[in-house]
Design a protein around this motif. Structure first.
Motif, mmCIF file in Angstrom:
data_model
loop_
_atom_site.group_PDB
_atom_site.id
_atom_site.type_symbol
_atom_site.label_atom_id
_atom_site.label_comp_id
_atom_site.label_asym_id
_atom_site.label_seq_id
_atom_site.Cartn_x
_atom_site.Cartn_y
_atom_site.Cartn_z
ATOM 1 N N ALA A 37 10.210 -2.736 15.972
ATOM 2 C CA ALA A 37 10.277 -1.843 14.816
ATOM 3 C C ALA A 37 10.021 -2.639 13.541
ATOM 4 O O ALA A 37 10.412 -3.802 13.433
ATOM 5 C CB ALA A 37 11.653 -1.180 14.753
ATOM 6 N N LEU A 38 9.376 -2.014 12.577
ATOM 7 C CA LEU A 38 9.085 -2.636 11.285
ATOM 8 C C LEU A 38 10.051 -2.090 10.249
ATOM 9 O O LEU A 38 10.416 -0.915 10.300
ATOM 10 C CB LEU A 38 7.659 -2.317 10.847
ATOM 11 N N ILE A 39 10.423 -2.913 9.287
ATOM 12 C CA ILE A 39 11.226 -2.457 8.161
ATOM 13 C C ILE A 39 10.386 -2.658 6.918
ATOM 14 O O ILE A 39 10.144 -3.789 6.503
ATOM 15 C CB ILE A 39 12.557 -3.232 8.065
ATOM 16 N N SER A 40 9.900 -1.548 6.339
ATOM 17 C CA SER A 40 9.013 -1.636 5.188
ATOM 18 C C SER A 40 8.955 -0.284 4.482
ATOM 19 O O SER A 40 8.455 0.687 5.055
ATOM 20 C CB SER A 40 7.608 -2.048 5.624
ATOM 21 N N ALA A 41 9.452 -0.232 3.251
ATOM 22 C CA ALA A 41 9.385 1.005 2.471
ATOM 23 C C ALA A 41 7.936 1.404 2.245
ATOM 24 O O ALA A 41 7.586 2.589 2.323
ATOM 25 C CB ALA A 41 10.117 0.832 1.144
ATOM 26 N N ASP A 42 7.063 0.431 1.982
ATOM 27 C CA ASP A 42 5.651 0.710 1.733
ATOM 28 C C ASP A 42 4.979 1.312 2.971
ATOM 29 O O ASP A 42 4.301 2.330 2.889
ATOM 30 C CB ASP A 42 4.930 -0.571 1.290
ATOM 31 N N GLN A 43 5.177 0.678 4.132
ATOM 32 C CA GLN A 43 4.551 1.205 5.349
ATOM 33 C C GLN A 43 5.173 2.539 5.756
ATOM 34 O O GLN A 43 4.485 3.420 6.263
ATOM 35 C CB GLN A 43 4.642 0.188 6.482
ATOM 36 N N TYR A 44 6.483 2.691 5.526
ATOM 37 C CA TYR A 44 7.138 3.962 5.840
ATOM 38 C C TYR A 44 6.460 5.103 5.075
ATOM 39 O O TYR A 44 6.197 6.162 5.619
ATOM 40 C CB TYR A 44 8.628 3.903 5.505
ATOM 41 N N ALA A 45 6.149 4.855 3.810
ATOM 42 C CA ALA A 45 5.539 5.877 2.964
ATOM 43 C C ALA A 45 4.040 6.037 3.202
ATOM 44 O O ALA A 45 3.505 7.141 3.070
ATOM 45 C CB ALA A 45 5.787 5.538 1.495
ATOM 46 N N ASN A 46 3.343 4.953 3.559
ATOM 47 C CA ASN A 46 1.880 4.976 3.549
ATOM 48 C C ASN A 46 1.186 4.803 4.895
ATOM 49 O O ASN A 46 -0.037 4.938 4.956
ATOM 50 C CB ASN A 46 1.361 3.901 2.590
ATOM 51 N N ALA A 47 1.893 4.489 5.947
ATOM 52 C CA ALA A 47 1.250 4.299 7.254
ATOM 53 C C ALA A 47 0.673 5.630 7.741
ATOM 54 O O ALA A 47 1.137 6.701 7.331
ATOM 55 C CB ALA A 47 2.246 3.738 8.264
ATOM 56 N N PRO A 48 -0.335 5.573 8.601
ATOM 57 C CA PRO A 48 -0.942 6.815 9.099
ATOM 58 C C PRO A 48 0.105 7.767 9.682
ATOM 59 O O PRO A 48 1.109 7.329 10.260
ATOM 60 C CB PRO A 48 -1.891 6.327 10.201
ATOM 61 N N SER A 49 -0.154 9.040 9.512
ATOM 62 C CA SER A 49 0.781 10.044 10.034
ATOM 63 C C SER A 49 0.017 11.194 10.694
ATOM 64 O O SER A 49 0.189 12.351 10.340
ATOM 65 C CB SER A 49 1.688 10.563 8.922
ATOM 66 N N HIS A 50 -0.853 10.816 11.634
ATOM 67 C CA HIS A 50 -1.574 11.846 12.370
ATOM 68 C C HIS A 50 -0.582 12.638 13.220
ATOM 69 O O HIS A 50 0.509 12.154 13.540
ATOM 70 C CB HIS A 50 -2.666 11.213 13.242
ATOM 71 N N THR A 51 -0.965 13.816 13.598
ATOM 72 C CA THR A 51 -0.078 14.715 14.328
ATOM 73 C C THR A 51 0.368 14.086 15.647
ATOM 74 O O THR A 51 -0.452 13.684 16.470
ATOM 75 C CB THR A 51 -0.779 16.058 14.607
#
Length: 145
Positions: A37-51
């Motif tokens: 698991a990654l801990i990152s506010a930036d990636q949490y908000a901006n990582a891909p979120s395909h269905t």
């Protein structure tokens, strides 16, 4: 080297191997995790979120096992991450917010189901348990350690 010294060296080596393969070794408990698991506010908000549909969640020996589905051709090119927002909510027990990120650029109509295991040791907080709020599953899991 005389026989007595050689015997001590062999016993020491065998003893070391015995301890490193012990069932009590915590590193072997997470050996079956695929990713961490990654801990990152930036990636949490901006990582891909395909269905993605999260079918089941289960914690087993510090691994979060996720069974998930999405449309695609084979799922071989999918990129999956488990991302923590980096915030710890003060409650009893404390809570963390995580999401499964899927990057899926496959343009096929098949519906594919896969399973992946994430090492979640780095999500531990002070104490011996934390609630994991999985946002794109609308579920909570209690992680006890």
């Amino acid at each position: 080297m005389n026989y007595f010294k050689l015997k001590i060296v062999i016993v020491t080596l065998v003893g070391g191997l015995t301890f490193s393969c012990s069932d009590n070794d915590d590193t072997t408990k997470t050996a079956n995790c695929d990713l961490t698991a990654l801990i990152s506010a930036d990636q949490y908000a901006n990582a891909p979120s395909h269905t993605v549909t999260i079918n089941t969640l289960e914690i087993d020996n510090h691994c979060l096992k996720i069974n998930y589905s999405s449309s695609g051709c084979s799922g071989d090119s999918w990129e999956v991450k488990l991302i923590d927002s980096g915030e710890i909510m003060e409650s009893n027990p404390p809570q963390r917010t995580i999401r499964l990120s899927l990057k899926n650029e496959e343009l096929c109509e098949a519906y594919i189901t896969k399973e992946i295991r994430f090492n979640i040791r780095n999500l531990q907080v002070e104490g011996n348990r934390v609630v994991l709020n999985i946002t794109n599953a609308d579920q909570q899991l209690l992680y006890e350690y």
